[in-house]
Design a protein around this motif. Structure first.
Motif, PDB file in Angstrom:
ATOM      1  N   THR A  28      27.080  17.442  21.712  1.00  9.51           N
ATOM      2  CA  THR A  28      25.830  16.985  21.094  1.00  9.51           C
ATOM      3  C   THR A  28      24.585  17.550  21.771  1.00  9.51           C
ATOM      4  O   THR A  28      23.486  17.481  21.221  1.00  9.51           O
ATOM      5  CB  THR A  28      25.728  15.442  21.180  1.00  9.51           C
ATOM      6  OG1 THR A  28      25.696  15.082  22.568  1.00  9.51           O
ATOM      7  CG2 THR A  28      26.895  14.761  20.502  1.00  9.51           C
ATOM      8  N   SER A 316      37.442  14.676  17.388  1.00  8.33           N
ATOM      9  CA  SER A 316      38.124  14.890  16.102  1.00  8.33           C
ATOM     10  C   SER A 316      39.629  14.983  16.284  1.00  8.33           C
ATOM     11  O   SER A 316      40.362  15.244  15.326  1.00  8.33           O
ATOM     12  CB  SER A 316      37.631  16.171  15.440  1.00  8.33           C
ATOM     13  OG  SER A 316      36.265  16.100  15.215  1.00  8.33           O
ATOM     14  N   SER A 356      27.639  26.700  12.604  1.00 10.83           N
ATOM     15  CA  SER A 356      26.946  25.440  12.871  1.00 10.83           C
ATOM     16  C   SER A 356      27.836  24.313  12.351  1.00 10.83           C
ATOM     17  O   SER A 356      28.541  24.476  11.356  1.00 10.83           O
ATOM     18  CB  SER A 356      25.599  25.450  12.154  1.00 10.83           C
ATOM     19  OG  SER A 356      25.024  24.179  12.239  1.00 10.83           O
ATOM     20  N   GLN A 358      28.061  20.438  11.062  1.00 11.54           N
ATOM     21  CA  GLN A 358      27.247  19.342  10.554  1.00 11.54           C
ATOM     22  C   GLN A 358      27.344  18.109  11.454  1.00 11.54           C
ATOM     23  O   GLN A 358      28.449  17.695  11.815  1.00 11.54           O
ATOM     24  CB  GLN A 358      27.694  18.983   9.139  1.00 11.54           C
ATOM     25  CG  GLN A 358      26.567  18.360   8.365  1.00 11.54           C
ATOM     26  CD  GLN A 358      27.017  17.946   6.972  1.00 11.54           C
ATOM     27  OE1 GLN A 358      28.125  18.230   6.554  1.00 11.54           O
ATOM     28  NE2 GLN A 358      26.145  17.256   6.269  1.00 11.54           N
ATOM     29  N   GLY A 359      26.215  17.574  11.820  1.00 13.39           N
ATOM     30  CA  GLY A 359      26.175  16.409  12.705  1.00 13.39           C
ATOM     31  C   GLY A 359      26.161  16.785  14.174  1.00 13.39           C
ATOM     32  O   GLY A 359      25.934  15.943  15.033  1.00 13.39           O
ATOM     33  N   TYR A 360      26.442  18.058  14.475  1.00 10.97           N
ATOM     34  CA  TYR A 360      26.491  18.507  15.875  1.00 10.97           C
ATOM     35  C   TYR A 360      25.644  19.766  16.058  1.00 10.97           C
ATOM     36  O   TYR A 360      25.988  20.654  16.829  1.00 10.97           O
ATOM     37  CB  TYR A 360      27.941  18.793  16.287  1.00 10.97           C
ATOM     38  CG  TYR A 360      28.803  17.566  16.299  1.00 10.97           C
ATOM     39  CD1 TYR A 360      28.870  16.747  17.418  1.00 10.97           C
ATOM     40  CD2 TYR A 360      29.537  17.211  15.169  1.00 10.97           C
ATOM     41  CE1 TYR A 360      29.663  15.597  17.428  1.00 10.97           C
ATOM     42  CE2 TYR A 360      30.324  16.066  15.161  1.00 10.97           C
ATOM     43  CZ  TYR A 360      30.378  15.270  16.298  1.00 10.97           C
ATOM     44  OH  TYR A 360      31.157  14.134  16.292  1.00 10.97           O
ATOM     45  N   GLU A 361      24.531  19.820  15.351  1.00 14.98           N
ATOM     46  CA  GLU A 361      23.729  21.045  15.347  1.00 14.98           C
ATOM     47  C   GLU A 361      23.200  21.380  16.740  1.00 14.98           C
ATOM     48  O   GLU A 361      22.936  22.545  17.038  1.00 14.98           O
ATOM     49  CB  GLU A 361      22.548  20.924  14.356  1.00 14.98           C
ATOM     50  CG  GLU A 361      22.953  20.966  12.881  1.00 14.98           C
ATOM     51  CD  GLU A 361      23.502  19.632  12.353  1.00 14.98           C
ATOM     52  OE1 GLU A 361      23.553  18.644  13.120  1.00 14.98           O
ATOM     53  OE2 GLU A 361      23.894  19.594  11.167  1.00 14.98           O
ATOM     54  N   ASP A 362      23.019  20.354  17.587  1.00 14.91           N
ATOM     55  CA  ASP A 362      22.494  20.633  18.934  1.00 14.91           C
ATOM     56  C   ASP A 362      23.602  20.837  19.968  1.00 14.91           C
ATOM     57  O   ASP A 362      23.332  20.990  21.163  1.00 14.91           O
ATOM     58  CB  ASP A 362      21.587  19.476  19.396  1.00 14.91           C
ATOM     59  CG  ASP A 362      20.337  19.392  18.523  1.00 14.91           C
ATOM     60  OD1 ASP A 362      19.907  20.442  18.013  1.00 14.91           O
ATOM     61  OD2 ASP A 362      19.825  18.267  18.333  1.00 14.91           O
TER      62      ASP A 362
END
Ligand code: NAD
Length: 499
Positions: A28, A316, A356, A358-362
């Motif tokens: 994250t 995951s 990239s 989704q939800g973990y772009e940083d």
């Protein structure tokens, strides 16, 4: 914000230097904890406590020391899920891979249970008239270890388990990027019966490392990490009169012969090139197919496998092949090297640049990259990328492929895929690399063999774990003994009675 600790004299101890490193969640990009960075005086205090505890530990007989290791193995197995989770949380690798990290360290602890046998000395009866000679292995005293981020369980255990089994005290300076698991291991060792002070965990950066290198008490330094730091630690430690072994960076080549099973070779390359996001010193980073036809057929099989790789957070579960890299700086370095490869004219057969999640772009996720037509003058070939990037250097012959592997400055691991025993045998014999796989892509030796590369992947003489560790963590003392007279003549054989 969680504040992590040092582990001194059997207790978790807060840092007092006022300096901290941020521990990120690599999935994250958030800071999840603060790691104290020890000052010189904190390190010196930890060393002094270790030195005070060590003589009593050395005096414990080797069998009893080994029993502590036995219990430690049981406790690690009991807590395996917790250890793996803590490791994945800071490092980012998948849970099965994190459990493997613990397991490969645990196997070295199992080997150390054999300390009573491994520490047995040598004896020559009647080396001269009435003279016997014997050698014994004695502990060094207080030893130190400095470890990298990529195996935060396995590599500390490769060092402290044999050191402690030999009767030494050990001061561990783990990576400041993922320091939690070493603390958990220290607590488990205490639970297993290790006396306080025998394993100290000092968190820190260069200041702590320099304190260890300049301490007059520390007898030996083990290091695993990048080559420039390995060179620095080897030079400084040796100049300060210590026994030093340093294991550095790598660039591992795999030769694929025209007669290789290319399905197997492609599977091997995917696992060895992209597993743990390429953050393994034994990762294969260069494929050397022999002949254009072999290269074309190999890439045809490899490309869809690389494109299908699943990248995601460890949370995951088993649905992920690899996780994020360790820091934003590591990600940037990898992507810069990829750009340099493109600029230098290599062909990006799989382009992971736009990746990239989704939800973990940083987060520090890097998509898989596969290069074709790489040449040995390019930076992507010359530099250790330590990311999910595999380079293909096409070669015309076995000799050319072998020469490329041999001319590389690193010599950690290498592999060949072939169905011809003669080629495999010749490769294993001639290649100037420390660990060789024949139809095995990541030839990490098991605990009872030794681990170590050649060339700029190593500085020092002895390898890690296996019998070499018991040599590294002990000194030999040889005694020559003559007893010129005895009580034989004057012995009394009848029961003494009072006159
Ligand atoms: P690194 O060299 O950055 O750090 C390793 C250790 O050295 C850490 O504990 C760190 O705190 C310390 N350190 C960093 N900079 C220092 C400095 N200037 N002075 C003193 N100490 C310093 O390595 P890393 O990024 O943690 O790990 C990745 C590297 O380790 C890669 O190059 C990889 O190939 C190598 N590695 C080698 C092996 C092997 O057995 N040959 C095994 C694992 C990793």
């Amino acid at each position: 914000m969680t504040e992590l600790s040092h582990y001194i004299n059997g207790e978790l101890v807060a840092g007092t230097s006022g300096r901290y490193a941020d521990i990120y969640n690599p999935a994250t990009g958030e800071v999840q904890a603060k790691c104290p960075l020890a000052s010189t005086s904190e390190v010196d205090a930890a060393i002094a406590k270790a030195a005070a505890a060590q003589p009593a530990w050395e005096a414990v007989n080797p069998q009893r020391r080994a029993r502590v290791m036995m219990r430690f193995v049981d406790l690690m197995n009991r807590d395996m899920d917790k250890l793996a989770e803590a490791l994945s949380r800071e490092h980012g690798k998948t849970l099965p891979d994190a459990a493997g990290d613990v397991q490969r360290g645990l196997e070295v602890v199992e080997y150390c249970i054999g300390a009573p046998h491994l520490l047995k000395g040598e004896y020559t009866d009647s080396a001269g008239p009435g003279i016997d000679m014997y050698s014994m292995r004695q502990a060094l005293g207080v030893c130190a270890g400095i470890t990298p981020f990529n195996f935060p369980a396995m590599i500390p255990m490769w060092m402290f388990a044999p050191a402690i089994a030999c009767g030494n005290a050990f001061v561990l300076k783990p990576s400041e990027r993922d320091p939690s698991v070493p603390l958990m291991l220290a607590e488990l060792l205490k639970e297993a019966g290790l006396p306080d002070g025998i394993l100290q965990v000092v968190q820190g950066d260069k200041e702590a490392v320099d304190a260890l290198l300049h301490s007059e008490v520390i007898q030996s330094v083990g290091f695993v990490g990048s080559t420039p730091i390995a060179e620095y630690i080897y030079a400084t430690g040796c100049a300060n009169g210590k026994r030093v072994q340093c294991f550095g960076g790598a660039k591992n080549h795999m030769i694929i012969m025209p007669d290789a099973d290319l399905d197997q070779a492609a599977d091997a390359l995917v696992g060895a090139g992209y597993g743990a996001a390429g953050e393994r010193c034994m990762a294969i980073s260069v494929a050397l197919p022999v002949g254009d036809e072999t290269a074309d057929r190999l890439l045809e099989k490899l490309i869809p496998k690389v494109e299908a790789l699943k990248v995601g957070p460890y949370t995951s579960g088993n649905d992920v092949d690899y996780g994020p890299v360790i820091t934003a700086a590591a990600k940037e370095n990898i992507l810069n090297l990829v750009e340099s490869g493109v600029k230098d004219g290599a062909k990006l057969a799989v382009d992971g640049r736009g990746f990239s999640l989704q939800g973990y772009e940083d987060g520090y996720f890097v998509g898989p990259h596969l290069f074709d037509n790489v040449t040995t003058d390019m930076d992507i070939y010359k530099k250790e990328i330590f990311g999910p990037v595999l380079s293909t250097v096409r070669t015309k012959s076995f000799e050319e492929a072998l020469k490329i592997a041999m001319d590389n400055e690193y010599g950690n691991g290498t592999a060949i895929y072939t169905s011809d025993g003669d080629t495999a045998r010749e490769f294993a014999k001639r290649v100037n690399v420390g660990m060789v796989g024949i139809n095995v892509p990541i030839p990490v030796p098991l605990a009872y063999h030794t681990f170590g590369g050649w060339k700029k992947s190593v500085f020092g003489d002895l390898n890690q774990h296996g019998p070499d560790a018991f040599k590294f963590y002990t000194r030999t003392k040889t005694v020559t003994a003559r007893w010129p007279s005895g009580i034989k003549e004057g012995g009394e054989f009848s029961i003494p009675v009072m006159e």
